[in-house]
Scaffold this motif. Sequence first.
Motif, PDB file in Angstrom:
ATOM      1  N   VAL B   4     -15.068  42.389 -34.323  1.00 57.04           N
ATOM      2  CA  VAL B   4     -13.844  41.590 -34.257  1.00 57.04           C
ATOM      3  C   VAL B   4     -13.578  41.327 -32.782  1.00 57.04           C
ATOM      4  N   ARG B   5     -13.461  40.036 -32.425  1.00 59.02           N
ATOM      5  CA  ARG B   5     -13.275  39.693 -31.018  1.00 59.02           C
ATOM      6  C   ARG B   5     -11.812  39.355 -30.767  1.00 59.02           C
ATOM      7  N   VAL B   6     -11.312  39.833 -29.637  1.00 51.70           N
ATOM      8  CA  VAL B   6      -9.917  39.555 -29.275  1.00 51.70           C
ATOM      9  C   VAL B   6      -9.902  38.251 -28.470  1.00 51.70           C
ATOM     10  N   THR B  13      -1.348  46.205 -28.398  1.00 49.22           N
ATOM     11  CA  THR B  13      -2.129  46.477 -29.610  1.00 49.22           C
ATOM     12  C   THR B  13      -3.101  47.599 -29.302  1.00 49.22           C
ATOM     13  N   ASP B  62      -1.962  39.685 -31.838  1.00 46.74           N
ATOM     14  CA  ASP B  62      -3.136  39.142 -31.151  1.00 46.74           C
ATOM     15  C   ASP B  62      -3.674  37.935 -31.918  1.00 46.74           C
ATOM     16  N   GLU B  63      -4.560  37.201 -31.250  1.00 44.67           N
ATOM     17  CA  GLU B  63      -5.387  36.240 -31.965  1.00 44.67           C
ATOM     18  C   GLU B  63      -6.780  36.856 -32.011  1.00 44.67           C
ATOM     19  N   LEU B  64      -7.331  36.959 -33.215  1.00 47.60           N
ATOM     20  CA  LEU B  64      -8.598  37.658 -33.411  1.00 47.60           C
ATOM     21  C   LEU B  64      -9.613  36.742 -34.068  1.00 47.60           C
ATOM     22  N   GLU B  65     -10.899  36.964 -33.760  1.00 48.34           N
ATOM     23  CA  GLU B  65     -11.959  36.239 -34.457  1.00 48.34           C
ATOM     24  C   GLU B  65     -12.858  37.258 -35.157  1.00 48.34           C
ATOM     25  N   ARG B 104     -10.635  32.720 -37.486  1.00 48.04           N
ATOM     26  CA  ARG B 104      -9.722  33.178 -36.433  1.00 48.04           C
ATOM     27  C   ARG B 104      -8.340  33.324 -37.035  1.00 48.04           C
ATOM     28  N   SER B 151      -7.681  40.523 -23.838  1.00 49.13           N
ATOM     29  CA  SER B 151      -8.413  39.340 -24.287  1.00 49.13           C
ATOM     30  C   SER B 151      -9.881  39.519 -23.931  1.00 49.13           C
ATOM     31  N   GLU B 154     -14.314  43.283 -27.571  1.00 45.32           N
ATOM     32  CA  GLU B 154     -15.022  43.185 -28.843  1.00 45.32           C
ATOM     33  C   GLU B 154     -14.926  44.528 -29.546  1.00 45.32           C
TER      34      GLU B 154
END
Lengths: 231, 348
Positions: B4-6, B13, B62-65, B104, B151, B154
């Motif tokens: 999971v990527r920030v 967080t 957060d925004e996560l991918e 995302r 940001s 990973e």
Amino acid sequence: MMPSIRPLGDSAVIIQWSSADDADISRSVRQLTDVLNAFGPSDSTSRFTAVVPAYTSITVHFCLSRMSFQQAARIIEQGLSRTEDLLAGAPALIEIPVCFDEVFAPDLADVAGRHHLKRDEVIRRFSDAEYSVRMLGFSPGFPYLSGLPTELATPRRSSPRLKVPRGSVAIGGAQAGIYSQETPGGWHIIGRTPLSLFRAELARPCLLMAGDQVRFVPMSAEEFQRWQDEQ
Amino acid sequence: MSIVRVIRAGLLTTIQDLGRPGFRQFGVPTGGAMDRFSHELANRLVGNLPTAATLEMTLSGDELEFLGPTLIAITGGEFSPITTNMEQLSIPQNKPVHVSAGTRIRFQTAQRGCRCYLAVAGGFSVPEIMGSRSTLSSAQLGGLQGRALKSGDELPVGDLKSAGPGLVAVKEHVAISFPAWFVRPLALPAGDMVTLRVLPGEHSSMMSAESQLRFRDESFLITSQSDRMGYRLAATPLILENTSDMLSEGTAMGTVQLPPDGRPILLMADSAPTGGYRRIAHVISADLPLAAQVRPGQFLRFLETTMEEARSLFQKQRANLDHAITMAGLMPGVRVSERLPEPTGSAP
């Protein structure tokens, strides 16, 4: 000497001793801590989630869905009855090398001045004494030590430092301590040890445990350097 | 192993689990999720053990991918999560959600509550330190390098096989999918006044009679000096009649301490294992998840209860959690193992 056993919230119990004799309490705290810690996984009905010794008390945490306060208190009472047949072994004596060189001891001159002693005399008296680890707290692995010679007792600094270097050996009131991590702190810093007091990666993360005896052994700046290089 | 990527880090967080209770004797705080109910609920919804590590987001997320397809669950505070790399879809909370590779999700500002929990099937698999993956910022240990997410970080996700038999086949062809059912979440604070039930502390009678009444009747502002270690509360100072020094003694999450300045401190997950201030009350275990969901600027009131009620409320809460999870197992859309073994030191 029977301690009192009282609830601390709904899932912890505090066991407190009161006595004029400090050494007596210290021994009782150590013995019961050993007994309670020995209630291992094989004895899961009487297992606590944490056993935390302090100066004159032990706080025991339990899982609320596994036992009630009354049940926890009963287990502690059983533990107390077992301490009587426990042979109190001699506590471990651990020597802590300390460099009292000026760079590591920003408050040594001040402490000496306050007590009208020479620097060397403070170092000698500090190192001649034998200390006892009463509890770990403040930050992971920080030992609160009793046994400081009364003539070296020094009230805390009026304004704490924002950063005290790791390994700093310090006097706070009638106690001595060693900063196990770089943290803020208001005690008087009189030296530094190259030893690591807390290493999170180890199964037994702390160099010292409540009940251990401690002696400080002076070392030179060169020895300090060599020690650090080796680590 | 999935990642999971920030994309963009939130306010605060951290990776959390159930903490390190056994290390209190070394001066190490227990730590772990502030709202353990929501943490465990999220884990159970994706088939993890309660001890698996989740993300705890605070006030702004957060925004996560998600680099691989996975199953996630979001519980606790309402952060209005939406997808950002496709049509902006709302992600529902309190149910398992399949996400496809490359999805995302942006967690926004908390609408209600203070902390939300994101569990992924397999758990976040950072190394264990002293038996736990939880982040202890004060000692800079655990979690991801002992710090809050940044940001670009990973986050490794654990092997699904080690996570327990919870996961159904991930649907590769659908962006996100989720069942219609959901489980009953923690009741979040409904307004700015939150009542927490307490047991009396050993030193409550050291307060003046008038202060004892005020502690019961007044409300206390949660100040901005509040974090995972504890909440500093503001009100007319409470007065201790006995101001003698005391030796440090054990404390617990939920302990309300009264320092000499008369402003109480509610100790939370990262508080030190011992303290030298008077203990005037203890929030009961069943109300600690709610305590974790109040935020600075809101008010607390304390309502005294009994030991018996404290225990029965806790057991009821555990039963609700178990019931929710059993229901989840019976519903189509996700398969949860019959009855997961309990972690050491937690509920049966």
